[in-house]
Scaffold this active site. Structure first.
Site, PDB file in Angstrom:
ATOM      1  N   ILE A 469       0.839  -1.188  -0.155  1.00  0.00           N
ATOM      2  CA  ILE A 469       0.022  -0.136   0.033  1.00  0.00           C
ATOM      3  C   ILE A 469       0.756   1.275  -0.113  1.00  0.00           C
ATOM      4  O   ILE A 469       0.516   2.310   0.266  1.00  0.00           O
ATOM      5  CB  ILE A 469      -0.989   0.109   1.194  1.00  0.00           C
ATOM      6  CG1 ILE A 469      -0.261  -0.171   2.441  1.00  0.00           C
ATOM      7  CG2 ILE A 469      -1.869  -0.885   0.998  1.00  0.00           C
ATOM      8  CD1 ILE A 469      -1.084  -0.015   3.644  1.00  0.00           C
ATOM      9  N   GLY A 470       2.157   0.992  -0.264  1.00  0.00           N
ATOM     10  CA  GLY A 470       3.084   2.238  -0.485  1.00  0.00           C
ATOM     11  C   GLY A 470       4.051   2.269   0.595  1.00  0.00           C
ATOM     12  O   GLY A 470       4.871   3.054   0.808  1.00  0.00           O
ATOM     13  N   THR A 471       3.840   1.246   1.574  1.00  0.00           N
ATOM     14  CA  THR A 471       4.879   1.113   2.791  1.00  0.00           C
ATOM     15  C   THR A 471       6.085   0.655   2.534  1.00  0.00           C
ATOM     16  O   THR A 471       7.105   0.873   3.128  1.00  0.00           O
ATOM     17  CB  THR A 471       3.894   0.252   3.893  1.00  0.00           C
ATOM     18  OG1 THR A 471       3.625  -1.015   3.338  1.00  0.00           O
ATOM     19  CG2 THR A 471       2.486   1.077   4.421  1.00  0.00           C
ATOM     20  N   GLN A 658       8.157   6.705   5.489  1.00  0.00           N
ATOM     21  CA  GLN A 658       6.912   6.681   6.092  1.00  0.00           C
ATOM     22  C   GLN A 658       6.993   7.536   7.310  1.00  0.00           C
ATOM     23  O   GLN A 658       5.803   8.427   7.152  1.00  0.00           O
ATOM     24  CB  GLN A 658       6.752   5.085   6.972  1.00  0.00           C
ATOM     25  CG  GLN A 658       6.715   3.951   5.833  1.00  0.00           C
ATOM     26  CD  GLN A 658       5.240   3.277   6.403  1.00  0.00           C
ATOM     27  OE1 GLN A 658       4.343   3.799   6.251  1.00  0.00           O
ATOM     28  NE2 GLN A 658       5.636   2.039   6.450  1.00  0.00           N
ATOM     29  N   GLY A 722       6.686  -1.026  14.396  1.00  0.00           N
ATOM     30  CA  GLY A 722       5.519  -0.500  13.494  1.00  0.00           C
ATOM     31  C   GLY A 722       5.589   0.850  13.255  1.00  0.00           C
ATOM     32  O   GLY A 722       5.363   1.515  14.626  1.00  0.00           O
ATOM     33  N   GLY A 724       4.151   3.082  10.725  1.00  0.00           N
ATOM     34  CA  GLY A 724       3.156   3.335   9.491  1.00  0.00           C
ATOM     35  C   GLY A 724       2.397   4.677   9.818  1.00  0.00           C
ATOM     36  O   GLY A 724       2.262   5.506   9.412  1.00  0.00           O
ATOM     37  N   GLU A 725       2.030   4.471  11.385  1.00  0.00           N
ATOM     38  CA  GLU A 725       0.839   5.316  11.708  1.00  0.00           C
ATOM     39  C   GLU A 725       1.516   6.315  12.743  1.00  0.00           C
ATOM     40  O   GLU A 725       0.579   6.783  13.625  1.00  0.00           O
ATOM     41  CB  GLU A 725      -0.375   4.721  12.151  1.00  0.00           C
ATOM     42  CG  GLU A 725      -1.077   4.060  11.281  1.00  0.00           C
ATOM     43  CD  GLU A 725      -2.068   2.965  11.225  1.00  0.00           C
ATOM     44  OE1 GLU A 725      -3.196   3.176  11.206  1.00  0.00           O
ATOM     45  OE2 GLU A 725      -1.461   1.792  11.605  1.00  0.00           O
TER      46      GLU A 725
END
Lengths: 761, 340
Positions: A469-471, A658, A722, A724-725
C-alpha cells in the site's frame, strides 16, 4: 547515504531502494483498475442526492435508452446476494440496494453497466429518483442525534480505562485545566480511486480491487454472494494508498460481482472522486473533553478524557483513543469514557492512526496548556510525568524512549533558542511560533503465514498475501529473506496481494512489517534447519557430522563454527535438493490459538493487549516552527523535526519515508483537511481535491526525521514496532501549540484556519 | 458523458459561424449548444460534472497563431492573443519586468501543469468554483435559473461578499482578470456579426437576478485578445493572494495593485480585488481615497475600509471582510516598497 537513506544505526537495516521503485515511477506497477481484462464492460454507480428518506421510484427508462447500455442493477435486483456484515472486512452492514431507505448522502441507488465508460456516465446522469425526503441530522451538535455509550454497544470498547478516584484527585489538585477539543470529518482521498473489476469464469469469481485485506474481502464477498470462498480470488498487486479506506470492503464489490454474473460480462467499476466521499468510510468528527489536575511541581495527579464520535444510524463504529491517551503519562488518577453520536451519515472507519490522531491532539494540546499554567517548559513537563509503567494496570512498557526522542529532536530543532513567551518571536511581518508534542502508536502484531523457497543458486521466492500500500512491505520482507538466507535482495522475488498466496493479516494498525517479517523469518529458519540437517548427514562434504544448530548461512556459503564451509550450491547438491520450500504459520503471543485458521477465513487476529505482560508502544517527539502572517494570517510550516524510537528499523529508507509522510500528514490534519458538511441536508460540499485541502509541495519545506536506535525483543521475533501510523500522531497538537506560541490564541478545533486567528489583529 | 461532436475551426469566421446559435436564440453563451474549447482545462471539468452538456465542441487551437498566439509589446502597451497559454505570458520578459502584476496573477494561479495548457481567452471566462454550482444535484440559480441558491444559507466559506445578490453569492475565481481590470485592459471580441472591443470591466456581469448571465458576450462571440495600455503605474504593480495553502488554491482574498508614486504621494493607483466578489472587482472608492495622499498604513487601512464598505457577509464568509482588508493593506504597502 543521504537524508532520504539515512546511515543505519544499531538495530537498523540497510536503506535498500524499494524493490518496486522502478515499476512505480515508470507506471509499470498496475493499479487494480489497470489490469487488462478481455471483453470488459463499464459500471458506474448512481448515488442519492439526499441523506435521509425513502426512495419512491427510480426511473431507469431514459438511462436504458442510452446507446451502449447493457443493463442496470437497482432496487429489487439483488435478492440473490446478502447485505454485508459490519466488521473488520466490511465497513458497513448497509446493503444499499436491499432497501429503499436512504441512510446517508450519496448512498448507492443503482449500478449502470455499459459497453463504454462514456455511455455508462451518460446513462448514470439520466437515472432520476423521487424521494420522500426527511430532514437529516448532519453533525455532532445537530438536533436528532442519538448518543449512546461505546461500552456495551461496540466490539472495540469493553471497558473505559480508569484507575483511582479521579473526581477526588481533580478536586484536590492545586492546578487544574479543563477544555473541549474538536476534530473534523476527514476523508482518506488516496490518489488511486476505489474500484472493483469482477470477472466470472464458470462458477469462479476473480476480483481485482485495491485492498488492504484480500483474504477479508474474499470471505466477505463470498458470504454476500452465498458462495464458497475457495471459488473467489481477490487480487490487489499494488495499492495507490489506502490509509484504512481499503481495509474493509464496501457494498459496491458484491453489487459489481452480481452484475457481472447477471450480464455475463466482466465489469469494471471505478468510483468517481466525488462518489468516493460517500460510498466508503472516513474519519469521524470528534468532540472531546479533557480534564487535568497537577501539583505545583508539575506532577499530574488527575486525568480524564471523554470523547464523542460521529457515527451512522446503521452501525456502531468507534475508535476510542482513550485506550492510548490514558497510558501516555504517569497520571495518578484516571477516568475515561467514549460515546458515539448516531446521525444520518455513512459509517465512518479507520483512517491513518484512527484513535490516536484525534485523541492525542486533545491530550498533547492540554499538556501544553497545563505546562503554561504551571510555568514549565513543555518538554520538562513531559519529563516530570514520564513513566516506565503504564498507569492503568501498572504493566511495564516493553521499551519507551519518549524523553530520548524529546532530547534528540529538541537539539536538532534548536528548542533552546525559543523565547517561551507567546507572541515574542517575529521576522518582519511573520510571527514565529514553536511547539512540540509526543507521538505514540500501539505496537500491533498479528497471526500470519508465508511460503519461502530457497533455490540452490541463491534465488529466493517469498509468497504472502500482504499488501503493497506504499509502505514498502515488498522491500522489507525481501530484505528479511535475503538477510536470513545469506543472499542479495536482488535475488529475492516476492509475490503479494493475491488470495492464491498464503494469507497475511489486514494491512492496518501498522502491523504488517512486524507480522510479515516475523513470518518470513520463521520460514527462513525452517529452510535453514532443513538444509543444515540434510547437509550434516550427507557423506563426503566438509560439514558432514557437524552440529546443524551451529551452522549459519552467509553470503551464499554455509559456515560451521570451526571455519569449515560449503558454498550454497554444493550444500544443495550434497543434500540432494534443487530447492527447499517452507510454509510458516506465525502465531504471536496473545492471539487466540486458532488465529491462523481465522486468518484463512479472512479474519485478522492481532495480539490482545489484555493478554500481554507488557505495554507495547512506539514513541516519538515532534517539534514544529510555524510562521503566521501578522496581517493576513496565513499559517505556514517552514520546518518540522521528529525523533522516533520504534524498535528494529528494517530499512532506514522506507522507514524514513513513512515517518516523513506521517509528519506531512500531521501538518495536513492540523491546517488543511476537513470534509465540509452542509448542515441543512447532511451532504458533503467539498468533494474534490481542489477544495478538500491537503498540503502541496510548496507547503512542505524542511522535514527532518531522526530514528533513534532501540532494541525491543518483547514485541515480536522481528523486533519491529511498526511506524506507519506513528509519524502523524501529535503533529496536529505540536502545530496548535506553535500557533499559540506565535499568536497567543489557543485553537482547540481542527483544522486551524486563518479565520480562527482573527482575534490576533 | 453527453455525446458531442468535435470540430476544429480553421479560421475565426469558421469558429464564430460554428458557434452562432442562429437568430432568435437568447440564451447566454454558457448555455449554448456549441462551446469553444482551447486548453480545455475547465471545459472538460464542466462536461464531466454535467454542469455544461454541449452538443458541439469547437476547437479553436488552430486559429491564426499570429493573431491569437502572440504577445506584442511596445511603448503603447501589450496585446495578448487569446490562445497564449498562461505559462507563456507568465514567462514573457516584458510582462515580468514592466507588468509584474500580470506575471504575479499567472504565477500564483492553478499549477504549472494547468498553466501550460490553459489559454488566456478561456481563463477570464472560468466559471465559479461554488460547490453548489459544480454539483448538478443542488439547486443553483446560475446553473438552473429559478431553482434557488443553495449557498446563501449553506456552507459558504469561499463565497463572495461584494457584488452579491439574493439570487447568487458565487465568487469569481480567477486571478489574471484582477490584473486586467486593474490595468484598464480592453477585450477584443469577434462575433458572427462584427468585431468589437470593450473595456475589460464591461465583460463580466454581477449576478443580480440573472446569475446565469455571467458576461456581456453574445452567443458565438469569441475573445480574440486583450490590449493592456502602458502607463507609469504598470511597473510598480503587484498581486497578493491569501489562501489556506501555499499553492493550487483559489484566492480566499486577493488584491492586484498598480501604483504611480511621487515620493510617498500617490499620483495614480489601480486596485482590483479577487476571491471576495462575484466578478473581477475594481475598488474605485479605495482608489479615490488614495490619490493625492501620502501612502502609509493608516491611509491604506482607510482605503481598505472603503473598499469593503458595501460588503454583505453570510454565515461562514464573514472573515473575508477583515482578511480582504488586510490583504489589500498588505498589497498596497508591499507595492509601495517595490524597488522599480
Amino acid at each position: 547515504m543521504s537524508a532520504a537513506a539515512p546511515e543505519p544505526q544499531t538495530n537498523q537495516g540497510k536503506p535498500v531502494p524499494r524493490v518496486d521503485a522502478r515499476l512505480k515511477v515508470t507506471g509499470a506497477a498496475r493499479y487494480a483498475a489497470d489490469e487488462p481484462v478481455n471483453n470488459l464492460a463499464y459500471g458506474l454507480l448512481v448515488t442519492s442526492d439526499i441523506a435521509r428518506g425513502e426512495v419512491n421510484t427510480v426511473d431507469l427508462e431514459q438511462a436504458r435508452g442510452v446507446p451502449g447500455v447493457i443493463g442496470i442493477l437497482s432496487y429489487g435486483d439483488v435478492a440473490e446476494i446478502a447485505p454485508p456484515e459490519f466488521g473488520n472486512a466490511s465497513y458497513t452492514s448497509l446493503g444499499p440496494l436491499h432497501e429503499k431507505k436512504i441512510w446517508h448522502d450519496g448512498q448507492i441507488m443503482a449500478l449502470v453497466v455499459a459497453n463504454t465508460l462514456e455511455a455508462a456516465q451518460e446513462a448514470a446522469f439520466k437515472v432520476t429518483a423521487e424521494y420522500d425526503v426527511q430532514t437529516p441530522t448532519a453533525s455532532l451538535d445537530s438536533d436528532g442525534a442519538e448518543v449512546i455509550e461505546a461500552k456495551g454497544n461496540t466490539e472495540r470498547i469493553k471497558e473505559y480505562p480508569a484507575v483511582g478516584d479521579f473526581a477526588a484527585a481533580f478536586a484536590a489538585a492545586p492546578v487544574t485545566f479543563e477544555a473541549e477539543f474538536r476534530t473534523p470529518t476527514q476523508h482518506h482521498n488516496p490518489i488511486e480511486l476505489f474500484s472493483t473489476t469482477a470477472v466470472w469464469s464458470g462458477e469462479e469469481l476473480t476480483i481485482y480491487e485495491p485492498s488492504q485485506n484480500v483474504y477479508g474481502f474474499r470471505s466477505a464477498v463470498a458470504k454476500q454472494l452465498k458462495m464458497d470462498a475457495s471459488k473467489v480470488r481477490v487480487l490487489s498487486h499494488y495499492v495507490g494508498g489506502g490509509f484504512g479506506s481499503k481495509g474493509p470492503m464496501t457494498p459496491r464489490t458484491a453489487i459489481v460481482a452480481l452484475a457481472a454474473r447477471k450480464f455475463g460480462r466482466p465489469i469494471r467499476c471505478v468510483v468517481t472522486r466525488q462518489q468516493g466521499f460517500t460510498t466508503a468510510s472516513y474519519r469521524a468528527a470528534t468532540r472531546q473533553q479533557v480534564k487535568m489536575g497537577a501539583n505545583r511541581d508539575g506532577k499530574i495527579t488527575a486525568f480524564s478524557h471523554e470523547g464523542w464520535e460521529l457515527c451512522s444510524r446503521v452501525d456502531n463504529y468507534v475508535v476510542g483513543g482513550i485506550e492510548t491517551t490514558t497510558k501516555m503519562y504517569g497520571y495518578g488518577a484516571v477516568a475515561s469514557k467514549v460515546s458515539i453520536v448516531k446521525l444520518d451519515r455513512q459509517t465512518p472507519g479507520y483512517m491513518r492512526s484512527p484513535p490516536e490522531l484525534p485523541y492525542v491532539f486533545a491530550l498533547e494540546t492540554a499538556m501544553d496548556e497545563m505546562a503554561e499554567k504551571l510555568g514549565m517548559d513543555p518538554v520538562e513537563f513531559r519529563r516530570v510525568n514520564d513513566t516506565m509503567k503504564e498507569p492503568i494496570k501498572g504493566k511495564p512498557f516493553s521499551s519507551r524512549a519518549v524523553m530520548p526522542c524529546y532530547d534528540a529532536a529538541a537539539k536538532a530543532f534548536g528548542w533552546s533558542s525559543r523565547n517561551p513567551a507567546p507572541k515574542s518571536m517575529r521576522d518582519g511581518d511573520w510571527l514565529i511560533g514553536m511547539g512540540c508534542a509526543t507521538a505514540i502508536y500501539p505496537t500491533n502484531v498479528a497471526a500470519s503465514t508465508a511460503r519461502v523457497t530457497l533455490h540452490a543458486d541463491g534465488r529466493v521466492r517469498v509468497q504472502t498475501a500482504t499488501h503493497e500500500i506504499g509502505t514498502g512491505v515488498r522491500t522489507v520482507a525481501s530484505q528479511m529473506a535475503a538477510e536470513e538466507l545469506g543472499t542479495e535482495v536482488e535475488k529475492v522475488e516476492i509475490e503479494v496481494g493475491d488470495t492464491m498466496l498464503p494469507p497475511a493479516p489486514v494491512s492496518g494498525g501498522s502491523n504488517s512489517t512486524a507480522s510479515v517479517c516475523s513470518t518470513v523469518l520463521m520460514a527462513c529458519n525452517q529452510i535453514k534447519a532443513k538444509l543444515f540437517e540434510a547437509v550434516v548427514k550427507a557423506e563426503g562434504n566438509p560439514l558432514q557430522g557437524k552440529d546443524p544448530d551451529e551452522l549459519t548461512l552467509e553470503n551464499g556459503v554455509v559456515l560451521a563454527g570451526d571455519g569449515a564451509s560449503l558454498p550454497l550450491g554444493d550444500a544443495f547438491a550434497a543434500a540432494g535438493k534443487a530447492s527447499i520450500e517452507e510454509y510458516a504459520e506465525f502465531t504471536p503471543n496473545a492471539v487466540p490459538k486458532d488465529a491462523v485458521k481465522k486468518l484463512y477465513d479472512g479474519k485478522t487476529s492481532m495480539a490482545e493487549e489484555d493478554k500481554r505482560e507488557k505495554a507495547m508502544f512506539a514513541f516519538g517527539a515532534e517539534f514544529v516552527e510555524v510562521r503566521i502572517n501578522a496581517r493576513t494570517h496565513e499559517i505556514r510550516v517552514p520546518r518540522i523535526v521528529g525523533a522516533f524510537a520504534a524498535g528494529r528499523i528494517m530499512n532506514t529508507r522506507t522507514a524514513h519515508s513513512q515517518l516523513m509522510g506521517g509528519l506531512i500528514w500531521g501538518i495536513s490534519s492540523a491546517l488543511h483537511e476537513e470534509t465540509e458538511v452542509d448542515e441543512r441536508n447532511a451532504r458533503y460540499v467539498n468533494r474534490d481535491l481542489a477544495e478538500y485541502l491537503m498540503p502541496v509541495n510548496a507547503d512542505i519545506k524542511s522535514v527532518e526525521v531522526i530514528m533513534l536506535p532501540e532494541v525491543d525483543t518483547d514485541v515480536n521475533p522481528a523486533g519491529v514496532k511498526g511506524l506507519g501510523e506513528l509519524g502523524n500522531v501529535g503533529t496536529n497538537a505540536a502545530i496548535a501549540n506553535a500557533v499559540y506560541h506565535a499568536t497567543g490564541i489557543r485553537v482547540r478545533e481542527l483544522p486551524i484556519r486563518l479565520e480562527k486567528l482573527l482575534a490576533m489583529s | 458523458m453527453h455525446p458531442f461532436a468535435y470540430q476544429r475551426a480553421s479560421s475565426e469566421q469558421a469558429a464564430v459561424e460554428a458557434g452562432n446559435p442562429g437568430p432568435g436564440v437568447r440564451r447566454p453563451p454558457t448555455e449554448a449548444a456549441a462551446q469553444f474549447v482551447a486548453g480545455g482545462t475547465n471545459m472538460s471539468d464542466y462536461m464531466r460534472l454535467n454542469v455544461t452538456r454541449p452538443d458541439v465542441l469547437i476547437d479553436i487551437n488552430e486559429l491564426s497563431p499570429s493573431a491569437y498566439g502572440h504577445i506584442e509589446a511596445d511603448s503603447a502597451g501589450l496585446r495578448i492573443g487569446a490562445l497564449v497559454r498562461m505559462a507563456e505570458a507568465e514567462d514573457h520578459p516584458v510582462i515580468r519586468s514592466d507588468y509584474p502584476v500580470i506575471h504575479d496573477t499567472l504565477k500564483l494561479a492553478a499549477t504549472r501543469q494547468i498553466r501550460n495548457m490553459a489559454s488566456l481567452g478561456g481563463n477570464v471566462l472560468q466559471r465559479t468554483r461554488c460547490e453548489y454550482f459544480r454539483e448538478a444535484s443542488f439547486p443553483c440559480n446560475k446553473r438552473q435559473p429559478g431553482s434557488g441558491c443553495s449557498a446563501l444559507d449553506g456552507f459558504n466559506r469561499r463565497h463572495a461578499v461584494l457584488g452579491v445578490s439574493d439570487a447568487c453569492i458565487a465568487t469569481y475565481p480567477g486571478d489574471f482578470a484582477q490584473a486586467l481590470i486593474a490595468l484598464d485592459a480592453r477585450v477584443e471580441i469577434m462575433g458572427p456579426q462584427r468585431r468589437r472591443t470593450i473595456a475589460f470591466s464591461e465583460l463580466h456581469r454581477q449576478p443580480g437576478g440573472t446569475p446565469n448571465v455571467e458576461t456581456g458576450l453574445a452567443p458565438g462571440e469569441l475573445i480574440t485578445g486583450y490590449v493592456v495600455p502602458a502607463g507609469p503605474h504598470t511597473r510598480r504593480s503587484r498581486y497578493v493572494k491569501t489562501r489556506d495553502r501555499e499553492s493550487y488554491q483559489f484566492a480566499l482574498a486577493s488584491a492586484a495593485i498598480a501604483l504611480d508614486l511621487d515620493g510617498a504621494t500617490v499620483k495614480d493607483v489601480r486596485i482590483a480585488l479577487g476571491g471576495v466578489a462575484t466578478v473581477p472587482w475594481r475598488a474605485h472608492e479605495a482608489e479615490q481615497l488614495l490619490v493625492g495622499q501620502p501612502l502609509d498604513e493608516t491611509l491604506a487601512r482607510r482605503a481598505a475600509d472603503a473598499a469593503f464598505a458595501q460588503a454583505r457577509t453570510r454565515e461562514h464568509n464573514g472573515y473575508k471582510v477583515p482578511i480582504g482588508k488586510e490583504t489589500l493593506v498588505r498589497a498596497l504597502l508591499e507595492t509601495q516598497a517595490m524597488d522599480v
